[in-house]
Scaffold this motif. Structure first.
Motif, PDB file in Angstrom:
ATOM      1  N   PRO A  70       2.165-142.554  61.203  1.00 23.97           N
ATOM      2  CA  PRO A  70       1.516-141.939  60.041  1.00 23.97           C
ATOM      3  C   PRO A  70       0.364-142.786  59.506  1.00 23.97           C
ATOM      4  O   PRO A  70       0.093-143.879  59.988  1.00 23.97           O
ATOM      5  CB  PRO A  70       2.649-141.889  59.022  1.00 23.97           C
ATOM      6  N   ARG A  71      -0.251-142.263  58.483  1.00 25.37           N
ATOM      7  CA  ARG A  71      -1.321-142.974  57.802  1.00 25.37           C
ATOM      8  C   ARG A  71      -0.741-144.184  57.068  1.00 25.37           C
ATOM      9  O   ARG A  71       0.367-144.111  56.536  1.00 25.37           O
ATOM     10  CB  ARG A  71      -1.929-142.001  56.776  1.00 25.37           C
ATOM     11  N   ASN A  72      -1.479-145.280  57.068  1.00 26.67           N
ATOM     12  CA  ASN A  72      -1.070-146.432  56.265  1.00 26.67           C
ATOM     13  C   ASN A  72      -2.226-146.721  55.317  1.00 26.67           C
ATOM     14  O   ASN A  72      -3.176-147.425  55.663  1.00 26.67           O
ATOM     15  CB  ASN A  72      -0.755-147.629  57.169  1.00 26.67           C
ATOM     16  N   TYR A  73      -2.123-146.158  54.124  1.00 28.42           N
ATOM     17  CA  TYR A  73      -3.222-146.154  53.168  1.00 28.42           C
ATOM     18  C   TYR A  73      -2.859-146.997  51.955  1.00 28.42           C
ATOM     19  O   TYR A  73      -1.819-146.773  51.318  1.00 28.42           O
ATOM     20  CB  TYR A  73      -3.505-144.705  52.744  1.00 28.42           C
ATOM     21  N   ASN A  80      -3.249-147.662  48.400  1.00 32.19           N
ATOM     22  CA  ASN A  80      -3.710-147.082  47.145  1.00 32.19           C
ATOM     23  C   ASN A  80      -4.606-148.090  46.427  1.00 32.19           C
ATOM     24  O   ASN A  80      -4.173-149.218  46.124  1.00 32.19           O
ATOM     25  CB  ASN A  80      -2.488-146.744  46.290  1.00 32.19           C
ATOM     26  N   GLY A 138       3.723-146.429  56.103  1.00 36.58           N
ATOM     27  CA  GLY A 138       3.117-145.494  55.162  1.00 36.58           C
ATOM     28  C   GLY A 138       3.940-144.232  54.922  1.00 36.58           C
ATOM     29  O   GLY A 138       3.854-143.612  53.859  1.00 36.58           O
ATOM     30  N   ALA A 139       4.757-143.874  55.908  1.00 42.09           N
ATOM     31  CA  ALA A 139       5.551-142.636  55.797  1.00 42.09           C
ATOM     32  C   ALA A 139       6.559-142.707  54.652  1.00 42.09           C
ATOM     33  O   ALA A 139       6.900-141.692  54.038  1.00 42.09           O
ATOM     34  CB  ALA A 139       6.282-142.369  57.111  1.00 42.09           C
ATOM     35  N   GLU A 147       4.651-141.930  51.437  1.00 42.74           N
ATOM     36  CA  GLU A 147       4.033-140.603  51.552  1.00 42.74           C
ATOM     37  C   GLU A 147       5.070-139.498  51.337  1.00 42.74           C
ATOM     38  O   GLU A 147       4.771-138.461  50.757  1.00 42.74           O
ATOM     39  CB  GLU A 147       3.404-140.487  52.947  1.00 42.74           C
ATOM     40  N   ASP A 200       5.297-139.107  47.782  1.00 46.33           N
ATOM     41  CA  ASP A 200       3.996-139.035  47.120  1.00 46.33           C
ATOM     42  C   ASP A 200       3.800-140.119  46.064  1.00 46.33           C
ATOM     43  O   ASP A 200       3.352-139.852  44.946  1.00 46.33           O
ATOM     44  CB  ASP A 200       3.825-137.628  46.490  1.00 46.33           C
ATOM     45  N   SER A 239       1.460-146.872  48.045  1.00 45.35           N
ATOM     46  CA  SER A 239       2.027-147.998  48.784  1.00 45.35           C
ATOM     47  C   SER A 239       0.944-149.047  48.995  1.00 45.35           C
ATOM     48  O   SER A 239      -0.250-148.735  48.961  1.00 45.35           O
ATOM     49  CB  SER A 239       2.606-147.544  50.124  1.00 45.35           C
TER      50      SER A 239
END
Ligand code: ZN
Ligand code: ZN
Length: 407
Positions: free
Chosen positions: A307-310, A312, A345-346, A349, A352, A355
């Motif tokens: 998944p995305r590892n974003y 914040n 990231g999951a 996510e 919501d 992270s």
């Protein structure tokens, strides 16, 4: 801000080193981390932290200490099928079994043992200093990071139904950078990754009678060549994407046209919309090239999906400010996002919430600045030095968590 009582003592540091050696010498493959899970459960229980299994070999510890924010910290627990060649005295001689039953050597070559050791030391600090903070800390010991199966397994097993929901999830990873330092990115931290196996169905024939074949080798060659145009011709050059085809297998003998061939591909992107576009283009090309050759629809098997590892931006900036105060301005360095991937990231996510994921260095200056190669994660030579690597991991974990629950 770290209160005095949230500091790492020499005694705890020594015990963390022992634990690290023990974990390093006993690595387990992805989703098979059962002895590791038992060790973690034992430690959490000894610290008075209630805990439960989640996602097979995952362990969750819930440390409640009055009213206040709920925050989560994740450490991954799996190792890799690799023969250790670091020469350290606590090197692994462990073996494990791949899914197909093959016996392989196993090594903590990605440093997840440093993650567990630092997280358990941080847990001990918070458990022993309940007057210095207030709230709830959820300790997530996640299996199967290397295969992207672990976070998924924990979520499917109801992680966030069984555990209090945090307002933020933190995590960290050891890297081949200078020990004592932290690297971070704001926004995109690591890439989304998709791996596929494509099986081309053709028609076999004698090499001298191509008219009777649907040659999967020629077809595959066209697919692979045309796939090179996805990034170069279809994606905005200002956006990041990479498609690598790293295996292509077909046939057994030079005078037999095989009935099938297969290749695997790996896609990395940062933007979910770009990812969708790349994957749709791949499906279109694979399908259309097969049709152009008069072959049946190829089979696409999804091997893994990271998944995305974003990071914040607001939550990251806050934590980084605290890191700089704790570790020194020069030791906390912003870097470009990594094309590597993580399933961390999951976890956030799924509910919501923001992270933040940062990297801590594992090599001394002699290695970083020496003439020799710098061993990287997944290398049989990857041997982080215990200090200041582990203490930095503990300080970072404690600082991030204390920024939410500290008094
Ligand atoms: Zn890894
Ligand atoms: Zn890793």
């Amino acid at each position: 801000m770290t209160a005095q009582s949230l500091a790492l003592t020499d005694d705890l540091r020594q015990r963390m080193h022992e634990l690290y050696r023990e974990l390093h010498a006993a690595p387990e493959l992805s989703m098979q981390e059962h002895r590791t899970a038992e060790l973690i459960e034992g430690r959490l229980t000894a610290l008075g932290i209630e805990n439960f299994r989640c996602g097979g070999s995952g362990v969750v510890g819930v440390l409640k200490n009055g009213d206040g924010p709920v925050v989560a910290f994740r450490a991954d627990t799996d190792a890799l099928p690799l023969a250790e060649d670091t020469g350290v005295e606590y090197a692994s001689t462990a073996t494990g079994q791949l899914d197909d039953g093959t016996e392989v050597p196993v090594m903590h070559a990605c440093g997840h043992d440093t993650h567990m050791s630092a997280a358990l030391a941080a847990a001990e600090i918070f458990a022993g200093a309940t007057d210095a903070w207030s709230g709830t800390i959820v300790w997530i010991f996640q299996p199967g990071e290397e295969t992207a199966a672990g976070a998924k397994a924990m979520l499917e097993d109801g992680l966030w139904d069984k555990s209090p929901k945090p307002e933020v999830v933190y995590g960290q990873h050891v890297m081949p950078s200078l020990a004592g330092t932290i690297n971070y990115s704001v926004g995109d931290a690591m890439a989304l990754a998709d791996s596929w196996k494509i099986t081309i169905h053709g028609q076999g024939a004698h090499a001298s009678q191509p008219q009777d074949s649907t040659d999967p080798i020629v077809l595959g060659a066209h697919m692979i060549t045309r796939i090179q145009t996805v990034v170069s011709r279809e994606i905005d050059p200002r956006r990041a994407a990479v498609v690598t085809i790293a295996t292509f297998h077909g046939g057994l003998k030079e005078n037999i046209i095989p009935a099938s061939a297969e290749f695997t591909l790996n896609v990395r992107t940062f933007d979910p919309a770009i990812r969708e576009k790349v994957l749709a283009s791949l499906r279109r090309i694979i399908s259309a090239e097969a049709a152009a050759s008069g072959a049946p629809e190829p089979t696409i098997e999804v091997l893994s999906q990271f998944p995305r590892n974003y990071n914040n931006p607001e939550a990251t900036t806050a934590v980084i400010g605290d890191f700089k105060r704790e570790l020194g301005e020069d030791n906390v360095v912003e870097v470009e996002p990594m094309m590597g991937s993580e399933d961390f990231g999951a976890l956030a996510e799924a509910i919501d919430v923001p992270s933040v994921f940062w990297m801590f260095g594992g090599h001394p200056a002699e290695v970083m600045e020496g003439d020799g190669p710098v061993p990287v994660n997944h290398s049989p030579f990857f041997a982080p030095v215990m200090e200041p690597t582990l203490s930095t991991g503990v300080k970072a974990a404690v600082t991030a968590l204390a920024s939410r629950v500290g008094k």
